[in-house]
Write an enzyme that holds these catalytic residues in place. Sequence first.
Site, PDB file in Angstrom:
ATOM      1  N   LYS A  90       2.417  10.687   7.432  1.00 26.66           N
ATOM      2  CA  LYS A  90       1.359  10.360   8.657  1.00 26.66           C
ATOM      3  C   LYS A  90       2.000  11.144   9.972  1.00 26.66           C
ATOM      4  O   LYS A  90       1.867  12.168  10.180  1.00 26.66           O
ATOM      5  CB  LYS A  90       1.436   8.667   8.889  1.00 26.66           C
ATOM      6  CG  LYS A  90       0.482   8.217   7.659  1.00 26.66           C
ATOM      7  CD  LYS A  90      -0.157   6.980   8.017  1.00 26.66           C
ATOM      8  CE  LYS A  90      -1.035   6.522   7.044  1.00 26.66           C
ATOM      9  NZ  LYS A  90      -0.854   5.555   6.176  1.00 26.66           N
ATOM     10  N   ASP A 140       9.421   2.787   1.957  1.00 24.72           N
ATOM     11  CA  ASP A 140       8.122   3.742   2.114  1.00 24.72           C
ATOM     12  C   ASP A 140       7.716   3.423   3.917  1.00 24.72           C
ATOM     13  O   ASP A 140       7.282   2.346   4.238  1.00 24.72           O
ATOM     14  CB  ASP A 140       6.984   3.118   1.333  1.00 24.72           C
ATOM     15  CG  ASP A 140       5.689   3.948   1.677  1.00 24.72           C
ATOM     16  OD1 ASP A 140       5.773   4.535   2.926  1.00 24.72           O
ATOM     17  OD2 ASP A 140       4.519   3.939   0.985  1.00 24.72           O
ATOM     18  N   PHE A 151       0.684  -1.208  -0.117  1.00 21.80           N
ATOM     19  CA  PHE A 151      -0.079  -0.019   0.150  1.00 21.80           C
ATOM     20  C   PHE A 151       1.082   1.162   0.026  1.00 21.80           C
ATOM     21  O   PHE A 151       1.727   1.512   1.052  1.00 21.80           O
ATOM     22  CB  PHE A 151      -1.070   0.146   1.192  1.00 21.80           C
ATOM     23  CG  PHE A 151      -1.949   1.140   1.112  1.00 21.80           C
ATOM     24  CD1 PHE A 151      -2.819   1.172   0.411  1.00 21.80           C
ATOM     25  CD2 PHE A 151      -1.322   2.415   1.762  1.00 21.80           C
ATOM     26  CE1 PHE A 151      -3.800   2.355   0.283  1.00 21.80           C
ATOM     27  CE2 PHE A 151      -2.496   3.497   1.595  1.00 21.80           C
ATOM     28  CZ  PHE A 151      -3.388   3.428   0.831  1.00 21.80           C
TER      29      PHE A 151
HETATM   30  C1  LIG Z   1      -0.953   5.845   4.476  1.00 17.30           C
HETATM   31  C2  LIG Z   1       0.306   5.200   3.508  1.00 17.30           C
HETATM   32  C3  LIG Z   1       0.536   6.002   2.478  1.00 17.30           C
HETATM   33  C4  LIG Z   1      -0.344   6.915   1.743  1.00 17.30           C
HETATM   34  O1  LIG Z   1      -0.322   8.334   2.839  1.00 17.30           O
HETATM   35  P1  LIG Z   1      -1.586   9.136   2.417  1.00 17.30           P
HETATM   36  O2  LIG Z   1      -1.197  10.179   3.374  1.00 17.30           O
HETATM   37  O3  LIG Z   1      -2.994   8.827   2.760  1.00 17.30           O
HETATM   38  O4  LIG Z   1      -1.454   9.598   0.915  1.00 17.30           O
HETATM   39  C5  LIG Z   1       1.673   5.593   1.838  1.00 17.30           C
HETATM   40  N1  LIG Z   1       2.427   4.534   2.233  1.00 17.30           N
HETATM   41  C6  LIG Z   1       2.124   3.790   3.382  1.00 17.30           C
HETATM   42  C7  LIG Z   1       2.881   2.734   3.716  1.00 17.30           C
HETATM   43  C8  LIG Z   1       0.902   4.211   4.094  1.00 17.30           C
HETATM   44  O5  LIG Z   1       0.490   3.402   5.129  1.00 17.30           O
END
Ligand SMILES: *Cc1c(COP(=O)(O)O)cnc(C)c1O
Length: 408
Positions: free
Chosen positions: A256, A227, A142
């Site tokens: 986040k 990520d 994700f």
């Molecule tokens: C939440 C998340 C995203 C996307 O972040 P947004 O602020 O919702 O665009 C990308 N990568 C990971 C691993 C995430 O948990």
Amino acid sequence: MASKTQEVIDRAEKWGAHNYHPLPVVLTKAEGPFVWDIEGKRYLDMLSCYSALSHGHRNPRIIAAMERSLKTITLTSRAFYNEPYAEFCEKLARLAGLDMVLPMNSGAEAVETAIKIARAWGYRVKKVRSNAAHIITAAGNFHGRTISIVTFSTEEGYRAPFGPFTPGFSTIPYGDLDALEKAITPDTVAFLVEPIQGEGGIIVPPAGYLKKVVELCRKHNVLAIFDEVQTGLARTGRMFAFEHEDAKPDLLILGKALGGGIMPVSATVGTRAVMEVLQPGEHGSTFGGMPLSMVVGIEALDVLIDEKLSERAARLGEMAMGRLRDAKLPGVREVRGKGLLIGIQYEEYMGGAHTVGEALIRRGVLAKDTRVDTLRLAPSLTIEEKDLHEGLAAVEEATREVSAARKH
Ligand SMILES: *Cc1c(COP(=O)(O)O)cnc(C)c1O
């Protein structure tokens, strides 16, 4: 009966697009690990906005920093310099052990930024064929919701009606080093991967995976992009999840919790050799790097450091996972995770983790399922140990209740 809750829900459903399916709770007030609904009922927040609330709701230090900024300067655009931007970039680069920072707003934007930088690096430094840059991703990933990012999602529900997709990506199984080496071609510029798959169901790869990923990438002149939007910033018991294996990537993506639970703040962090491929005018964001966000980001980092929240996450996480495993709960297949990023995977007869989520709401605890059969527990890292124990007791009771009701 037209309760206040139902009025808000009806209005939201009538006027708001239906891209989420929220639990039927209307939240109006929050403090620390707790939230209150419009009827005055208190809940322990064990979801913490998927880790964006690691500092707790309305962290007083971050609120105070933001208030100071509100009284002096909020938004400038990157057409000019601002002091918090300089301080934020230096602080974050040093913390990650990397060299340069590009602030954005959402996680998806920071992922897109990393993809653009990796492609530009491919053409300008690695000299791959023009328009042929290839990026490898992992199944179950994700990384956000843009068209290019859902291109390499393996969840049909995230991509079905949104084609045509972006060329230049391929997918391999998560945790599989042989598959990674086989997937690398002369045009490969990067491997994009999460150190633990959060939305994918709290999937922890085999020990040593991240370190080997970085070694394989070095060997083949491919960038390692981690990520850490969800795993970064103390959540897993280290400031960054890659530190568990001393596996520093070329590009690191954060979001986040970087916004301290208040503002959307994200960043792509990298080595100088990679970040320097970007030239003025090639990438940008109206709000990325704005003083208000930078002040919030600086304080968010300082709170993590000063309050030793990674050590706290490690200690509380170990305690929580130990307690949940020792409880030998019926209907539980596995308890897994790192630090305070914990997944409880349920047996099929439980009917999906949302059944336990609903039983938890009745007990005043908020937690949500991810990938159908797994309940995610990610409380704020500032949570008091006794509150965490209460939350865990509720999870145990809710699990037993659902199991007893569904067993026959
Ligand atoms: C939440 C998340 C995203 C996307 O972040 P947004 O602020 O919702 O665009 C990308 N990568 C990971 C691993 C995430 O948990």
